[in-house]
Write a protein that holds these residues in place. Structure first.
Motif, PDB file in Angstrom:
ATOM      1  N   TYR A  88     -44.492 -18.556  21.658  1.00 49.14           N
ATOM      2  CA  TYR A  88     -44.584 -17.244  20.216  1.00 49.14           C
ATOM      3  C   TYR A  88     -46.090 -17.846  20.636  1.00 49.14           C
ATOM      4  N   MET A  89     -46.587 -18.676  19.813  1.00 47.11           N
ATOM      5  CA  MET A  89     -48.571 -18.114  19.954  1.00 47.11           C
ATOM      6  C   MET A  89     -49.064 -18.283  21.713  1.00 47.11           C
ATOM      7  N   PHE A  90     -48.058 -18.480  22.645  1.00 49.81           N
ATOM      8  CA  PHE A  90     -48.672 -18.315  24.089  1.00 49.81           C
ATOM      9  C   PHE A  90     -48.096 -17.383  24.751  1.00 49.81           C
ATOM     10  N   ARG A  91     -47.144 -16.448  24.286  1.00 45.13           N
ATOM     11  CA  ARG A  91     -47.433 -14.843  24.297  1.00 45.13           C
ATOM     12  C   ARG A  91     -48.100 -14.375  23.537  1.00 45.13           C
ATOM     13  N   ALA A  92     -48.609 -14.611  22.084  1.00 42.98           N
ATOM     14  CA  ALA A  92     -49.222 -13.406  21.456  1.00 42.98           C
ATOM     15  C   ALA A  92     -50.545 -13.294  21.780  1.00 42.98           C
ATOM     16  N   ALA A  93     -50.951 -14.517  22.352  1.00 42.26           N
ATOM     17  CA  ALA A  93     -52.019 -14.491  23.153  1.00 42.26           C
ATOM     18  C   ALA A  93     -52.441 -13.692  23.696  1.00 42.26           C
ATOM     19  N   LEU A  94     -51.469 -14.057  24.288  1.00 34.73           N
ATOM     20  CA  LEU A  94     -51.816 -13.448  26.579  1.00 34.73           C
ATOM     21  C   LEU A  94     -51.634 -11.835  26.180  1.00 34.73           C
ATOM     22  N   GLN A  95     -50.733 -11.779  25.002  1.00 32.86           N
ATOM     23  CA  GLN A  95     -50.622 -10.498  24.889  1.00 32.86           C
ATOM     24  C   GLN A  95     -51.331  -9.617  23.788  1.00 32.86           C
ATOM     25  N   LEU A  96     -52.321 -10.244  23.251  1.00 34.16           N
ATOM     26  CA  LEU A  96     -53.741  -9.269  22.314  1.00 34.16           C
ATOM     27  C   LEU A  96     -54.891  -9.498  23.097  1.00 34.16           C
ATOM     28  N   SER A  97     -54.625 -10.356  24.068  1.00 34.62           N
ATOM     29  CA  SER A  97     -56.150 -10.355  24.930  1.00 34.62           C
ATOM     30  C   SER A  97     -55.484 -10.326  26.381  1.00 34.62           C
ATOM     31  N   GLN A  98     -56.376  -9.037  26.951  1.00 30.96           N
ATOM     32  CA  GLN A  98     -56.404  -8.600  28.017  1.00 30.96           C
ATOM     33  C   GLN A  98     -57.193  -9.882  29.209  1.00 30.96           C
ATOM     34  N   LYS A  99     -58.489 -10.156  28.115  1.00 25.46           N
ATOM     35  CA  LYS A  99     -59.922 -10.917  28.898  1.00 25.46           C
ATOM     36  C   LYS A  99     -59.087 -12.218  28.502  1.00 25.46           C
ATOM     37  N   SER A 125     -55.590  -4.771  37.329  1.00 30.19           N
ATOM     38  CA  SER A 125     -54.540  -4.504  36.148  1.00 30.19           C
ATOM     39  C   SER A 125     -53.564  -6.001  35.938  1.00 30.19           C
ATOM     40  N   VAL A 126     -53.370  -5.493  34.922  1.00 29.52           N
ATOM     41  CA  VAL A 126     -52.646  -7.118  34.181  1.00 29.52           C
ATOM     42  C   VAL A 126     -51.744  -6.252  33.481  1.00 29.52           C
ATOM     43  N   THR A 127     -49.675  -6.191  33.153  1.00 34.03           N
ATOM     44  CA  THR A 127     -49.427  -5.406  32.475  1.00 34.03           C
ATOM     45  C   THR A 127     -48.859  -6.369  31.923  1.00 34.03           C
ATOM     46  N   ILE A 128     -47.936  -6.791  30.782  1.00 32.04           N
ATOM     47  CA  ILE A 128     -47.187  -7.484  30.740  1.00 32.04           C
ATOM     48  C   ILE A 128     -45.757  -6.643  30.735  1.00 32.04           C
ATOM     49  N   THR A 129     -44.893  -7.093  30.830  1.00 28.98           N
ATOM     50  CA  THR A 129     -43.727  -6.163  31.031  1.00 28.98           C
ATOM     51  C   THR A 129     -43.149  -6.452  29.932  1.00 28.98           C
ATOM     52  N   ASN A 130     -42.430  -7.641  29.644  1.00 27.25           N
ATOM     53  CA  ASN A 130     -42.092  -8.236  28.257  1.00 27.25           C
ATOM     54  C   ASN A 130     -43.104  -8.388  27.305  1.00 27.25           C
ATOM     55  N   THR A 148     -43.620 -14.478  29.363  1.00 26.52           N
ATOM     56  CA  THR A 148     -44.505 -13.742  29.859  1.00 26.52           C
ATOM     57  C   THR A 148     -43.965 -13.106  31.017  1.00 26.52           C
ATOM     58  N   ASN A 149     -43.431 -11.940  31.536  1.00 22.37           N
ATOM     59  CA  ASN A 149     -43.738 -11.155  32.756  1.00 22.37           C
ATOM     60  C   ASN A 149     -44.952 -10.093  32.988  1.00 22.37           C
ATOM     61  N   VAL A 150     -45.754 -10.925  34.455  1.00 22.73           N
ATOM     62  CA  VAL A 150     -47.589  -9.588  34.326  1.00 22.73           C
ATOM     63  C   VAL A 150     -47.152  -9.038  35.071  1.00 22.73           C
ATOM     64  N   LEU A 151     -47.761  -8.057  35.097  1.00 22.96           N
ATOM     65  CA  LEU A 151     -47.583  -7.012  37.211  1.00 22.96           C
ATOM     66  C   LEU A 151     -48.952  -7.197  36.897  1.00 22.96           C
ATOM     67  N   LEU A 152     -48.986  -7.522  38.365  1.00 23.19           N
ATOM     68  CA  LEU A 152     -50.678  -7.759  38.661  1.00 23.19           C
ATOM     69  C   LEU A 152     -51.315  -6.630  39.489  1.00 23.19           C
ATOM     70  N   ALA A 195     -47.498  -7.554  42.495  1.00 21.20           N
ATOM     71  CA  ALA A 195     -47.209  -9.184  42.232  1.00 21.20           C
ATOM     72  C   ALA A 195     -47.103  -8.975  40.884  1.00 21.20           C
ATOM     73  N   LEU A 196     -45.250  -9.491  40.503  1.00 22.92           N
ATOM     74  CA  LEU A 196     -45.194  -9.672  39.466  1.00 22.92           C
ATOM     75  C   LEU A 196     -45.148 -12.122  39.207  1.00 22.92           C
ATOM     76  N   ILE A 197     -45.425 -12.122  37.952  1.00 26.96           N
ATOM     77  CA  ILE A 197     -46.282 -13.265  37.831  1.00 26.96           C
ATOM     78  C   ILE A 197     -45.485 -13.714  36.208  1.00 26.96           C
ATOM     79  N   ASN A 198     -44.102 -14.766  37.012  1.00 29.58           N
ATOM     80  CA  ASN A 198     -43.753 -15.417  35.102  1.00 29.58           C
ATOM     81  C   ASN A 198     -44.703 -16.398  35.213  1.00 29.58           C
ATOM     82  N   LEU A 199     -44.700 -16.249  33.454  1.00 25.85           N
ATOM     83  CA  LEU A 199     -45.413 -17.860  32.833  1.00 25.85           C
ATOM     84  C   LEU A 199     -44.472 -17.959  32.305  1.00 25.85           C
ATOM     85  N   GLU A 200     -44.079 -19.427  32.244  1.00 26.81           N
ATOM     86  CA  GLU A 200     -43.295 -20.045  31.083  1.00 26.81           C
ATOM     87  C   GLU A 200     -43.693 -20.976  30.663  1.00 26.81           C
TER      88      GLU A 200
END
Length: 139
Positions: A23-34, A53-58, A75-79, A83-88
């Protein structure tokens, strides 16, 4: 108009939940583009300037209880809209990492609509954060 500063780089003290908590992993990445851009830049050995650009799609619904756990990709990211990137994040070894990783990876290849050519598939990258064996003295 004066704005209240919510985050500060000078905070100290214990943090109840670390980044090994998904949860913290996803939240931190979702709250901070940097943070998200920096992580992807580091993992893919790309200069930050190459990431347009980086967009979290989920995204997760922030504020939901931290105790809840669903079986969903962290976390699923559109780069760069390409490209689609899965971060698990996997903290506990459930001895299903290859199957779980392949499942997430394959789901991201299901991106074409009727009539589209397979050459139009976006590349998919799966990056997993896990530990196979506990470090002595850690939970």
């Amino acid at each position: 108009m004066k704005h209240k500063q919510v985050f500060s780089m000078n905070l100290t003290g214990p943090i109840d939940y670390g980044f090994r908590n998904d949860y913290m992993f996803r939240a931190a990445l979702q709250l901070s583009q940097k943070a998200l851009t920096g992580l992807i830049s580091s993992l893919l050995h790309l200069p930050p300037s190459a990431i347009k650009s980086v967009t979290i799609t989920n995204p997760i619904a922030l504020g939901a209880t931290i105790e809840d756990k669903d079986f969903i990709l962290d976390t699923n990211v559109l780069l760069n809209n390409n490209a689609l990137i899965n971060l698990e994040m996997q903290v506990n070894n459930l001895y299903n990492w290859p199957e779980r990783s392949l499942s997430y990876l394959c789901r991201n290849f299901d991106q074409l609509n009727k009539g589209q050519n397979y050459s139009e598939l976006k590349p998919v990258i799966h990056i997993g954060f896990f530990r196979l064996h506990p470090v002595p003295g850690t939970p």
